[in-house]
Scaffold this active site. Sequence first.
Site, mmCIF file in Angstrom:
data_model
loop_
_atom_site.group_PDB
_atom_site.id
_atom_site.type_symbol
_atom_site.label_atom_id
_atom_site.label_comp_id
_atom_site.label_asym_id
_atom_site.label_seq_id
_atom_site.Cartn_x
_atom_site.Cartn_y
_atom_site.Cartn_z
ATOM 1 N N TYR A 142 88.202 50.983 40.983
ATOM 2 C CA TYR A 142 87.130 50.619 41.919
ATOM 3 C C TYR A 142 87.506 50.963 43.364
ATOM 4 O O TYR A 142 86.635 51.254 44.167
ATOM 5 C CB TYR A 142 86.871 49.104 41.845
ATOM 6 C CG TYR A 142 85.842 48.696 40.819
ATOM 7 C CD1 TYR A 142 86.028 48.947 39.475
ATOM 8 C CD2 TYR A 142 84.694 48.012 41.213
ATOM 9 C CE1 TYR A 142 85.095 48.545 38.539
ATOM 10 C CE2 TYR A 142 83.759 47.606 40.285
ATOM 11 C CZ TYR A 142 83.958 47.873 38.948
ATOM 12 O OH TYR A 142 83.027 47.472 38.032
ATOM 13 N N LYS A 188 94.771 50.171 28.234
ATOM 14 C CA LYS A 188 94.700 51.443 27.504
ATOM 15 C C LYS A 188 96.090 52.073 27.646
ATOM 16 O O LYS A 188 96.259 53.172 28.187
ATOM 17 C CB LYS A 188 93.578 52.318 28.109
ATOM 18 C CG LYS A 188 93.266 53.562 27.318
ATOM 19 C CD LYS A 188 92.600 53.312 25.987
ATOM 20 C CE LYS A 188 92.457 54.611 25.206
ATOM 21 N NZ LYS A 188 92.058 54.398 23.791
ATOM 22 N N ASP A 244 84.987 44.426 33.884
ATOM 23 C CA ASP A 244 83.555 44.559 34.176
ATOM 24 C C ASP A 244 82.796 44.831 32.874
ATOM 25 O O ASP A 244 81.779 44.197 32.580
ATOM 26 C CB ASP A 244 83.349 45.705 35.172
ATOM 27 C CG ASP A 244 81.887 45.904 35.516
ATOM 28 O OD1 ASP A 244 81.204 44.895 35.756
ATOM 29 O OD2 ASP A 244 81.428 47.058 35.529
ATOM 30 N N ASP A 248 80.080 41.999 30.417
ATOM 31 C CA ASP A 248 78.691 42.178 29.982
ATOM 32 C C ASP A 248 78.596 42.123 28.459
ATOM 33 O O ASP A 248 77.629 41.582 27.913
ATOM 34 C CB ASP A 248 78.124 43.514 30.499
ATOM 35 C CG ASP A 248 77.595 43.389 31.920
ATOM 36 O OD1 ASP A 248 78.140 42.555 32.671
ATOM 37 O OD2 ASP A 248 76.650 44.106 32.284
HETATM 38 C C1 IPM Z 1 79.910 42.681 38.565
HETATM 39 C C2 IPM Z 1 79.027 43.834 38.973
HETATM 40 C C3 IPM Z 1 79.698 44.613 40.117
HETATM 41 C C4 IPM Z 1 81.029 45.127 39.594
HETATM 42 C C5 IPM Z 1 78.851 45.760 40.731
HETATM 43 C C6 IPM Z 1 77.535 45.256 41.259
HETATM 44 C C7 IPM Z 1 79.596 46.510 41.793
HETATM 45 O O1 IPM Z 1 78.754 44.653 37.885
HETATM 46 O O2 IPM Z 1 80.167 41.788 39.398
HETATM 47 O O3 IPM Z 1 80.325 42.625 37.409
HETATM 48 O O4 IPM Z 1 81.073 46.173 38.935
HETATM 49 O O5 IPM Z 1 82.040 44.469 39.849
HETATM 50 MG MG MG Z 2 79.457 43.931 36.059
#
Ligand code: IPM
Ligand code: MG
Length: 370
Positions: A142, A188, A244, A248
């Site tokens: 990032y 990884k 990240d 999700d």
């Molecule tokens: C999260 C979001 C952020 C990230 C984005 C909006 C930059 O997806 O907080 O998980 O990738 O960290």
């Molecule tokens: Mg995210």
Amino acid sequence: MEKKIAILPGDGVGPEVVEQGVKVLEAIADRFHHQFTLHYLDIGASAIEKGGLPLPAKTLEVCQRCDAILFGAVGDPKYDHRTPGADRPEQGILQLRKKMGLFSSIRPVRAIPSLLHLSPLKKEKIKNVDFIIYRELTGGVYYGEKGRNADGSAYDVTIYHPREIERIARIAFKQAAKRKGKLTLVDKANVLETSRLWREIVCKMATLFPTVKVDFLHIDHAAMQMVLDPQEFDIILTDNLFGDILSDEAGAISGSVGLLPSVSLGDGTPLFEPIHSSYPQAIGEDVANPIATILSVAMMMDHFQLYEEASVIRYKVRHVLEKGIGTAELHLDTEYSCSQMGDLIAHLITDHYEMHQSISVMGERVATII
Ligand code: IPM
Ligand code: MG
């Protein structure tokens, strides 16, 4: 108790869900006689649109002086095709995390008993799901150098310094020692040198926490295991990008990404946020699920050591869901809008009501639905 709270609604459905979180904050203040002073600040696309940067100086400065931050979401497809290097809404949150040293994102994933049927996985696979993702938040790909070369190629560099790994690993180990004593490092390491460094550091640290059993999973395998047997996890420790992605995925197995709260901790003011994105397709439709934001407010109460307040919020959220009330994507018996959910939960908190008592005081809209 007196607390100063920075409110950063951001973009997309951020303002809608944060508004519900604020209703809950106000209800808690009212019921328990606290004074929460709220400071509304710009971030993301909404800050750029006002002619500023994705993280305006004032936002950073006020956040640094507050006791906590409640954040919605950032992102707007309008900015997807900007020239390389131009400001993007996401930089708002990325810079805020970096400048405040919020290096550890903590994302608890628990199955909500009344919502087990929502998961795409079988009930018996998820009913005891209870793990926490510790995602490194201010390093890795990032924040590494990124750019374009003259030949048209692009690059994103991944760098981790040992101290960046140690400080989050220590927090994750401490938590694992207090829980089931299992820590899974997701990496990884068969391909990436940074992953091999993570393993070295985690192995060294493991000697300081003899009660914690450590295992290692490659990200591809971990993503599969999360679907095959998510109950096997206790603490997941991982880098910024893998964390990240797994967050999700964890949201999906628990029924809706709109249910998962998080806190980002480190050197500066802690930041509380739902893990979901800005979901721009739904702007203004009042359909987003505010539960993740409301549960992030509960985490904020924990952080203030207001444990009764935190458990009242969690209790009311469960109560509403158990009564079959939820936003559209949950497909429960009664469909509520985002703002109706906020009104109902805030109301149940302020007035100590259980659902059956609230029918007459909530007005016709709710009375006819329940
Ligand atoms: C999260 C979001 C952020 C990230 C984005 C909006 C930059 O997806 O907080 O998980 O990738 O960290
Ligand atoms: Mg995210």
